[in-house]
Design a protein around this motif. Sequence first.
Motif, mmCIF file in Angstrom:
data_model
loop_
_atom_site.group_PDB
_atom_site.id
_atom_site.type_symbol
_atom_site.label_atom_id
_atom_site.label_comp_id
_atom_site.label_asym_id
_atom_site.label_seq_id
_atom_site.Cartn_x
_atom_site.Cartn_y
_atom_site.Cartn_z
ATOM 1 N N UNK A 40 0.815 -1.211 0.000
ATOM 2 C CA UNK A 40 0.000 0.000 0.000
ATOM 3 C C UNK A 40 0.847 1.260 0.000
ATOM 4 N N UNK A 41 0.502 2.147 -0.896
ATOM 5 C CA UNK A 41 1.100 3.480 -0.981
ATOM 6 C C UNK A 41 -0.052 4.456 -1.144
ATOM 7 N N UNK A 42 0.004 5.573 -0.499
ATOM 8 C CA UNK A 42 -1.062 6.539 -0.659
ATOM 9 C C UNK A 42 -1.440 7.223 0.646
ATOM 10 N N UNK A 43 -0.782 6.844 1.693
ATOM 11 C CA UNK A 43 -1.045 7.485 2.981
ATOM 12 C C UNK A 43 0.246 8.085 3.512
ATOM 13 N N UNK A 44 1.137 8.427 2.616
ATOM 14 C CA UNK A 44 2.449 8.931 3.027
ATOM 15 C C UNK A 44 2.451 10.443 3.216
ATOM 16 N N UNK A 45 3.586 10.958 3.628
ATOM 17 C CA UNK A 45 3.788 12.395 3.799
ATOM 18 C C UNK A 45 4.371 13.042 2.549
ATOM 19 N N UNK A 46 4.167 12.456 1.404
ATOM 20 C CA UNK A 46 4.789 12.942 0.172
ATOM 21 C C UNK A 46 4.314 14.340 -0.214
ATOM 22 N N UNK A 47 3.142 14.719 0.242
ATOM 23 C CA UNK A 47 2.615 16.030 -0.130
ATOM 24 C C UNK A 47 2.419 16.912 1.110
ATOM 25 N N UNK A 48 3.435 16.980 1.931
ATOM 26 C CA UNK A 48 3.379 17.739 3.191
ATOM 27 C C UNK A 48 2.971 19.193 2.995
ATOM 28 N N UNK A 49 3.387 19.790 1.897
ATOM 29 C CA UNK A 49 3.126 21.212 1.684
ATOM 30 C C UNK A 49 1.647 21.496 1.425
ATOM 31 N N UNK A 50 0.860 20.481 1.138
ATOM 32 C CA UNK A 50 -0.569 20.673 0.908
ATOM 33 C C UNK A 50 -1.282 20.573 2.258
ATOM 34 N N UNK A 51 -1.985 21.615 2.631
ATOM 35 C CA UNK A 51 -2.602 21.706 3.950
ATOM 36 C C UNK A 51 -3.557 20.543 4.214
ATOM 37 N N UNK A 52 -4.329 20.122 3.227
ATOM 38 C CA UNK A 52 -5.314 19.069 3.420
ATOM 39 C C UNK A 52 -4.729 17.668 3.312
ATOM 40 N N UNK A 53 -3.430 17.571 3.098
ATOM 41 C CA UNK A 53 -2.829 16.262 2.846
ATOM 42 C C UNK A 53 -3.026 15.289 4.000
ATOM 43 N N UNK A 54 -3.010 15.756 5.229
ATOM 44 C CA UNK A 54 -3.184 14.841 6.362
ATOM 45 C C UNK A 54 -4.566 14.187 6.329
ATOM 46 N N UNK A 55 -5.572 14.928 5.964
ATOM 47 C CA UNK A 55 -6.915 14.358 5.831
ATOM 48 C C UNK A 55 -6.956 13.368 4.673
ATOM 49 N N UNK A 56 -6.332 13.694 3.573
ATOM 50 C CA UNK A 56 -6.264 12.786 2.428
ATOM 51 C C UNK A 56 -5.513 11.523 2.826
ATOM 52 N N UNK A 57 -4.409 11.690 3.531
ATOM 53 C CA UNK A 57 -3.629 10.530 3.993
ATOM 54 C C UNK A 57 -4.477 9.620 4.869
ATOM 55 N N UNK A 58 -5.199 10.191 5.800
ATOM 56 C CA UNK A 58 -6.033 9.407 6.711
ATOM 57 C C UNK A 58 -7.120 8.662 5.940
ATOM 58 N N UNK A 59 -7.790 9.370 5.018
ATOM 59 C CA UNK A 59 -8.851 8.725 4.238
ATOM 60 C C UNK A 59 -8.287 7.629 3.350
ATOM 61 N N UNK A 60 -7.115 7.858 2.751
ATOM 62 C CA UNK A 60 -6.482 6.814 1.932
ATOM 63 C C UNK A 60 -6.148 5.589 2.770
ATOM 64 N N UNK A 61 -5.555 5.803 3.940
ATOM 65 C CA UNK A 61 -5.183 4.686 4.810
ATOM 66 C C UNK A 61 -6.420 3.909 5.254
ATOM 67 N N UNK A 62 -7.482 4.616 5.620
ATOM 68 C CA UNK A 62 -8.728 3.952 6.020
ATOM 69 C C UNK A 62 -9.295 3.131 4.874
ATOM 70 N N UNK A 63 -9.304 3.708 3.678
ATOM 71 C CA UNK A 63 -9.818 2.993 2.513
ATOM 72 C C UNK A 63 -9.002 1.733 2.247
ATOM 73 N N UNK A 64 -7.687 1.863 2.288
ATOM 74 C CA UNK A 64 -6.811 0.715 2.017
ATOM 75 C C UNK A 64 -7.105 -0.426 2.990
ATOM 76 N N UNK A 65 -7.131 -0.107 4.272
ATOM 77 C CA UNK A 65 -7.391 -1.144 5.283
ATOM 78 C C UNK A 65 -8.754 -1.792 5.083
ATOM 79 N N UNK A 66 -9.782 -0.968 4.882
ATOM 80 C CA UNK A 66 -11.145 -1.482 4.727
ATOM 81 C C UNK A 66 -11.280 -2.328 3.464
ATOM 82 N N UNK A 67 -10.763 -1.839 2.348
ATOM 83 C CA UNK A 67 -10.885 -2.555 1.087
ATOM 84 C C UNK A 67 -10.194 -3.911 1.160
ATOM 85 N N UNK A 68 -8.976 -3.918 1.662
ATOM 86 C CA UNK A 68 -8.228 -5.186 1.738
ATOM 87 C C UNK A 68 -8.903 -6.176 2.689
ATOM 88 N N UNK A 69 -9.463 -5.691 3.784
ATOM 89 C CA UNK A 69 -10.146 -6.582 4.714
ATOM 90 C C UNK A 69 -11.385 -7.203 4.059
#
Length: 75
Positions: A40-69
């Motif tokens: 899984x890739x998509x919940x990283x800090x690669x876009x730190x300069x984008x203010x909303x990135x932490x929310x995007x990271x969290x939603x991506x991580x949640x989606x990844x975990x839920x989908x795979x389960x």
Amino acid sequence: PEGPAHDVQETTRYGVHAMEVLINELMHHGADRRRLRAKAFGASDAIRHVVLSREVQRRNADFIRDFLAVEGIVL
């Protein structure tokens, strides 16, 4: 994990639909769904300069975990 609801052509780039397209394409080329393993890739800090990135990271991580389960794919 989700894209603009109004743009039907863009929806294949996001979430469940994108993952199903990817998995189906892998199976078309001979993959066995039961043997799939996820990296899984998509919940990283690669876009730190984008203010909303932490929310995007969290939603991506949640989606990844839920989908795979739900799909029974090992992470």
